[in-house]
Design a protein around this motif. Sequence first.
Motif, PDB file in Angstrom:
ATOM      1  N   GLN A 109       0.792  -1.223   0.000  1.00  0.00           N
ATOM      2  CA  GLN A 109       0.000   0.000   0.000  1.00  0.00           C
ATOM      3  C   GLN A 109       0.830   1.282   0.000  1.00  0.00           C
ATOM      4  N   GLN A 110       2.077   1.225   0.426  1.00  0.00           N
ATOM      5  CA  GLN A 110       2.828   2.462   0.620  1.00  0.00           C
ATOM      6  C   GLN A 110       4.205   2.402  -0.037  1.00  0.00           C
ATOM      7  N   GLY A 111       4.250   1.965  -1.279  1.00  0.00           N
ATOM      8  CA  GLY A 111       5.510   1.968  -2.000  1.00  0.00           C
ATOM      9  C   GLY A 111       6.015   3.383  -2.220  1.00  0.00           C
ATOM     10  N   ASN A 112       7.298   3.605  -1.952  1.00  0.00           N
ATOM     11  CA  ASN A 112       7.899   4.926  -2.108  1.00  0.00           C
ATOM     12  C   ASN A 112       8.597   5.102  -3.446  1.00  0.00           C
ATOM     13  N   ALA A 113       9.263   4.044  -3.915  1.00  0.00           N
ATOM     14  CA  ALA A 113      10.116   4.217  -5.087  1.00  0.00           C
ATOM     15  C   ALA A 113      10.315   2.884  -5.789  1.00  0.00           C
ATOM     16  N   ILE A 114      10.530   2.960  -7.096  1.00  0.00           N
ATOM     17  CA  ILE A 114      10.945   1.805  -7.892  1.00  0.00           C
ATOM     18  C   ILE A 114      12.243   2.188  -8.580  1.00  0.00           C
ATOM     19  N   LYS A 115      13.273   1.339  -8.439  1.00  0.00           N
ATOM     20  CA  LYS A 115      14.611   1.657  -8.919  1.00  0.00           C
ATOM     21  C   LYS A 115      15.175   0.502  -9.735  1.00  0.00           C
ATOM     22  N   ALA A 116      15.878   0.840 -10.793  1.00  0.00           N
ATOM     23  CA  ALA A 116      16.601  -0.153 -11.586  1.00  0.00           C
ATOM     24  C   ALA A 116      18.076  -0.044 -11.261  1.00  0.00           C
TER      25      ALA A 116
END
Length: 462
Positions: A287-294
């Motif tokens: 519910q509280q994802g902050n960031a998606i990083k590769a």
Amino acid sequence: MKFRKFGKTMLTAALSSAIVFSLSSCVRSFTVGYMYVTGTVTATPNGNGIVTGFKIDNNTGQLRALHGLPVASGGSNPVRAVLLTGGNFVYVLNAGVNSSGGADCSATDPCQNSNVTEFVVGGNGILTYQQTFFTQGFNPIRLLSDSAGTHLFALDRHAPGTVDPSKPSSATNPNAYCAAAITAATSCGDVTVFSVNSTTGRLTLVTNGQLTSSSGTQVTYFPVPADPIDFAFTSSYVMTMSGAPGVTSGQTVYPYSYNSSNGQLTVSQSTPQIIQRALDGGNVPMQQGNAIKAASGKIYILDNEPTTTGGTPGQILPFTIGTNGALQSLVGGAVADDVTQTDPIDLIVENKGKYLYVANRQGADSTTAAGIAIFTIDPASGQLTESPGSPIPTVGAGASPQCILEDPSNQYIYTANAGDSSVTGHVFDPNSGLLTQMKGTGNGRFTLTGPATWCLVSGRTS
């Protein structure tokens, strides 16, 4: 010629001094790179934007202010910046402000005067304003480039409505293209794609070759699921993460195949992928994802919510990329953030791929020091294990790091902080992954004019 004892002593001293001088000259100080930090000139995030610049000293990691900086960012509330491959151009995403001058923008009160501002990087790292460009949607929040620097991507939180394109899409102002690209959607976000002129840095809009308006013209943006939070770029895909906290379906990731020759983004799956909270048994929607990083060929998602299993403050979810961009969890890969840290916001994998660093915006609460959690990466499985000595505290409570990066010489790691308007630097040990305090003026803390929002680094110093 004979030397008296005194003369021999003086000659020996002179030769010793020459040797010492010769050795010291081999480790003379020089600039190994430039660091740029976006931020504001006031204590609130909606102030006039600026870009601050520093020289990075090779010997100590100390930062020295670049002559002629800070410069105006080209608008209010800069939230992201991109330095293209080659280090010739910097682009700043200014999110703008709402009708009352604040930074909290929405579909009903969208940001005004949002833009992408181009700067050319000159001698000694100075930035010179070139041109201003505009995204095709409303409330832009993120900016990325491909690895070759040929295309620039801007993530808009709200795509235009097709009933009234001057306003964001919504239930009362639906967007037919959202429904065409994303099943059953009446409103959505979008990605604006620009091609980059390698000589001038000028941006040219890339239109959507898969969607055509009723007038026969191509749509000027690429729809993405509603309420996007962040996106990441890999060599083959652009991954968006969407879903407002509290929604019953949880947060989702949606991949788009990327064509590097023309900048086209093509839907590669029929439905978004719901991300589960692995530390809660893998059956509870995040519910509280902050960031998606590769990073290093993997996708990492930072989740900022207490898990029910063990009450840990958050987690890092690592994935590999499968068929059509589907995310595949590493076996046993999800790990808890450090128990003394909360609100993970950014991460990097250092240049050798052995250690992963997570910048947390605060400690266990707002009164405790934010820190950098360090994880060792298993070379075979990619699984993360928190390293001995982790976390490394930043300077004081309330520092609130916004980004983390490694310098071009791979000796130092820095965070730029909003809470105390500073940059903090640490010396990197490649054998243990540990970070230690810098020596010299400020002990690794460098003052900014106002709160930081993002940071980037260049190894080009000529």
